[in-house]
Design a protein around this motif. Structure first.
Motif: not given
Length: 64
Positions: A40, A34, A36, A58-63, A42
């Motif tokens: 970020d 993906g 980055i 891989k980037k960690i998606e944070t909501d 990761v």
């Protein structure tokens, strides 16, 4: 092999550094999944290499 978590310190689209709780690692653009950028969070796989290179960054998606 268990994934680790870290923060991208430097990344110039070719090489980069990640800092984690236990060390500083490096990676290549071919190790990135993906997109980055610097700062970020990761996850990555440490293969316990002598040169500290890591893979599957891989980037960690944070909501929030």
């Amino acid at each position: 092999m268990q994934d680790k978590i870290g923060k991208v310190l430097e990344y110039d689209n070719y090489t980069g550094k990640i800092i984690s709780s236990d060390d500083i690692y490096f990676f290549l653009d071919t190790d990135v999944i993906g997109e980055i950028k610097n700062g970020d969070l990761v996850k990555f796989r440490n293969e316990n290499r002598e040169d500290k290179r890591v893979f599957f960054v891989k980037k960690i998606e944070t909501d929030i």
